[in-house]
Design a protein around this motif. Structure first.
Motif, short mmCIF file in Angstrom:
data_model
loop_
_atom_site.label_atom_id
_atom_site.label_comp_id
_atom_site.label_asym_id
_atom_site.label_seq_id
_atom_site.Cartn_x
_atom_site.Cartn_y
_atom_site.Cartn_z
N LEU A 160 0.83 -1.21 0.00
CA LEU A 160 0.00 0.00 0.00
C LEU A 160 0.86 1.25 0.00
N LEU A 161 1.94 1.24 0.78
CA LEU A 161 2.85 2.38 0.80
C LEU A 161 3.54 2.54 -0.56
N LEU A 162 3.90 1.42 -1.17
CA LEU A 162 4.54 1.47 -2.47
C LEU A 162 3.59 2.06 -3.52
N ASN A 163 2.34 1.62 -3.51
CA ASN A 163 1.37 2.16 -4.46
C ASN A 163 1.11 3.64 -4.23
N ALA A 164 1.06 4.05 -2.96
CA ALA A 164 0.88 5.48 -2.66
C ALA A 164 2.08 6.29 -3.16
N ALA A 165 3.28 5.75 -2.96
CA ALA A 165 4.48 6.45 -3.43
C ALA A 165 4.49 6.55 -4.95
N ARG A 166 4.02 5.51 -5.63
CA ARG A 166 3.95 5.55 -7.09
C ARG A 166 2.96 6.60 -7.57
N ALA A 167 1.86 6.76 -6.84
CA ALA A 167 0.88 7.80 -7.20
C ALA A 167 1.50 9.19 -7.07
N VAL A 168 2.27 9.40 -5.99
CA VAL A 168 2.96 10.68 -5.81
C VAL A 168 3.95 10.92 -6.94
N ALA A 169 4.71 9.88 -7.31
CA ALA A 169 5.66 10.01 -8.41
C ALA A 169 4.94 10.33 -9.71
N GLY A 170 3.76 9.74 -9.93
CA GLY A 170 2.97 10.03 -11.13
C GLY A 170 2.52 11.48 -11.17
N LEU A 171 2.12 12.02 -10.02
CA LEU A 171 1.75 13.44 -9.96
C LEU A 171 2.94 14.32 -10.33
N GLY A 172 4.10 14.00 -9.77
CA GLY A 172 5.30 14.79 -10.07
C GLY A 172 5.68 14.69 -11.53
N ALA A 173 5.61 13.50 -12.10
CA ALA A 173 5.93 13.33 -13.51
C ALA A 173 4.98 14.13 -14.39
N ALA A 174 3.70 14.16 -14.03
CA ALA A 174 2.71 14.93 -14.79
C ALA A 174 3.09 16.41 -14.82
N ALA A 175 3.43 16.96 -13.66
CA ALA A 175 3.79 18.37 -13.59
C ALA A 175 5.06 18.66 -14.39
N ALA A 176 6.04 17.78 -14.29
CA ALA A 176 7.31 18.02 -14.98
C ALA A 176 7.17 17.86 -16.49
N VAL A 177 6.42 16.87 -16.94
CA VAL A 177 6.25 16.66 -18.38
C VAL A 177 5.45 17.78 -19.01
N ALA A 178 4.35 18.17 -18.35
CA ALA A 178 3.51 19.24 -18.90
C ALA A 178 4.27 20.55 -19.02
N THR A 179 5.10 20.86 -18.03
CA THR A 179 5.83 22.13 -18.04
C THR A 179 7.13 22.02 -18.83
N GLY A 180 7.72 20.82 -18.89
CA GLY A 180 8.98 20.68 -19.62
C GLY A 180 8.84 21.04 -21.09
N SER A 181 7.79 20.54 -21.73
CA SER A 181 7.58 20.84 -23.15
C SER A 181 7.34 22.32 -23.37
N SER A 182 6.57 22.95 -22.47
CA SER A 182 6.28 24.37 -22.64
C SER A 182 7.51 25.23 -22.36
N ILE A 183 8.41 24.76 -21.48
CA ILE A 183 9.67 25.47 -21.25
C ILE A 183 10.51 25.48 -22.52
N LEU A 184 10.58 24.34 -23.20
CA LEU A 184 11.33 24.30 -24.45
C LEU A 184 10.69 25.20 -25.50
N ALA A 185 9.35 25.19 -25.57
CA ALA A 185 8.66 26.02 -26.57
C ALA A 185 8.92 27.50 -26.32
N ALA A 186 9.04 27.90 -25.04
CA ALA A 186 9.28 29.30 -24.71
C ALA A 186 10.75 29.69 -24.83
N SER A 187 11.64 28.71 -24.71
CA SER A 187 13.08 29.00 -24.68
C SER A 187 13.70 29.03 -26.07
N PHE A 188 13.07 28.38 -27.04
CA PHE A 188 13.65 28.29 -28.38
C PHE A 188 12.63 28.76 -29.41
N GLN A 189 13.15 29.30 -30.50
CA GLN A 189 12.31 29.79 -31.58
C GLN A 189 12.77 29.19 -32.91
#
Length: 467
Positions: A105-134
């Motif tokens: 149960l702790l492992l599954n909860a930790a995986r859910a937290v990691a999934g939340l973090g990955a979502a935030a990083a992936v969504a913003t990572g692409s937009s950071i590249l789009a804003a940084s390069f032309q």
């Protein structure tokens, strides 16, 4: 400040942004493939049932897919560097917790937290590249992103398998934690990309959108166990529909919606998102279920099967730059042509029988992989560049949500279809018939998408010209 000094500083920050996003993008595929290979060890060491252990994979994927769009919306409002950093912190904490977990149960909860973090990083990572390069620099940056994603996709299973064998299942969570720790060091050096001022966060819209996606994905994951006609599945589908409808109603009434619903009407963005989802919906089920076919039907050893799967995945390492060059000449040619090539490759799989040799799989696997490889990472940049810069984070989140949701649902549907057609045994000659049937369905889908998206993109281009 001297103009030349500012230029160098901006150049350096942009390169650091690229390095951080690429390093993070390498960590996320590793944690997905690693978790799948770690399941037997997790079951044994934590005394977990198979359904509970499977949520180590499903829980991460569900949170990853469901929170991508809302994370992108938050990035547009709170600032992309801030949310990218927060996502990396969450992913790091979740990954380290997985390493230390002594209960399923702790492992599954930790995986859910990691999934939340990955979502935030992936969504913003692409937009950071789009804003940084032309211009062409942006195309090259997203081509590099595609190459790194391809490397993670191609060699992730091999690396994860070695880690599990040599160091145990906890190591497959430790390596992504190390990579994300390196990214965290770079975060303070990233370009400052402040959020929009004067707008409020649409918490209700975010909750409705995210919960509807979670319910929808979970329904598809559990449908094989409960049955398509069960009250659980039917009730879940109704709940997802109600939550989605409420989301649309709320977004039409609030002053600061989570995202402009008009974004869904952007034909270019919609077409590219459909192609991205289709590509992953074709590729990932093959990566998961072809090994059983190669080993139990064709008769290959496990290591030989892994080598043959490289025909599917290596093109994603070497072809994104080629895809970027094609995109500069014709976006329609890239996306529709790639979907058609992959569709043709999957259709060729339908000609393979139980008496076929491994070499007869060469052309089907290679064609399928080439279509995917040409678009990997490249259409991310095309999709995000085609919307207002103020919506880059939301667009990145919505784009990746479509892709990952399609991948997760396709995996569940294909698995159910293979089990039903083969009589519940994903091995033997019955599996050969099941795989041929599924291959025809996936191939026809890819070809229909190729034609439909060509029309959609052409109309979008005429609409912009007329405007």
């Amino acid at each position: 400040m001297h103009p030349f000094h500012f230029s160098v500083s901006t150049f350096a920050r942009n390169r650091l942004a690229l390095a951080a996003v690429l390093l993070a993008s390498l960590a996320f595929p590793l944690t997905i493939t690693g978790a799948a290979l770690a399941l037997p060890g997790i079951q044994r060491d934590l005394a977990a049932t198979l359904p509970a252990a499977q949520w180590v994979v499903n829980g991460y994927n569900t949170c990853f897919a469901a929170f991508l769009t809302f994370a992108g919306s938050l990035a547009d409002l709170l600032g992309r560097r801030r949310l990218f950093s927060a996502g990396i912190v969450l992913f790091l904490v979740g990954s380290l917790s997985c390493v230390l977990a002594d209960d399923i149960l702790l492992l599954n909860a930790a995986r859910a937290v990691a999934g939340l973090g990955a979502a935030a990083a992936v969504a913003t990572g692409s937009s950071i590249l789009a804003a940084s390069f032309q211009g062409s620099a942006r195309t090259r940056a997203f081509g590099a992103l595609g190459t790194v994603l391809g490397i993670g996709l191609a060699f992730g299973p091999t690396v994860s398998g070695f880690l599990v064998t040599a160091l145990g299942w906890r190591s497959v969570f430790a390596l992504p934690a190390v990579l994300s720790g390196l990214v965290l060091v770079l975060c303070p050096l990233l370009p400052r990309l402040p959020g929009l001022r004067g707008r409020r966060i649409d918490w209700l819209g975010g909750a409705l959108f995210t919960s509807s996606l979670i319910v929808l994905i979970v329904v598809f994951v559990v449908a094989p166990s409960f049955g398509i006609g069960s009250l659980v599945v039917i009730g879940g589908m109704v709940a997802a529909l109600v939550l989605g409808s409420l989301f649309v109603l709320v977004e039409r009434r609030v002053s600061d919606p989570m995202f402009d619903l008009g974004l869904l009407g952007n034909r270019t963005f919609a077409g590219l998102t459909i192609v991205a989802g289709t590509m992953m919906g074709v590729l990932v089920p093959l990566l998961v279920y072809l090994p059983s076919y190669l080993i139990d039907v064709i008769g290959l050893e496990a290591d030989q099967a892994g080598l043959w799967l490289l025909m599917l995945t290596v093109p994603s390492v070497v072809l994104p730059s080629v895809g970027a060059m094609i995109a500069r000449r014709s976006v329609v040619l890239l996306v529709s042509g790639s979907a058609a090539v992959s569709g043709a490759g999957v259709l060729l799989l339908a000609t393979i029988g139980a008496d076929s040799t491994a070499w007869q799989l060469f052309a089907p696997l290679l064609l399928t992989g080439v279509g995917v490889g040409l678009t990997t990472g490249v259409i991310d940049g095309l999709a995000i560049s085609g919307v207002d810069a103020k919506q880059a984070g939301t667009a990145a989140g919505l784009f990746n949500t479509g892709r990952l949701t399609a991948e997760t649902i396709a995996l569940a549907v294909v698995g159910s279809a293979l089990a039903a057609i083969s009589g519940g045994h994903l091995a033997g000659t019955g599996f050969s018939t099941a795989l041929r049937t599924v291959s025809v369905a996936l191939g026809v889908l890819a070809l229909l998408v190729a034609g439909g998206v060509a029309v959609l993109l052409a109309r979008g281009r005429r609409g912009r010209a007329g405007g």
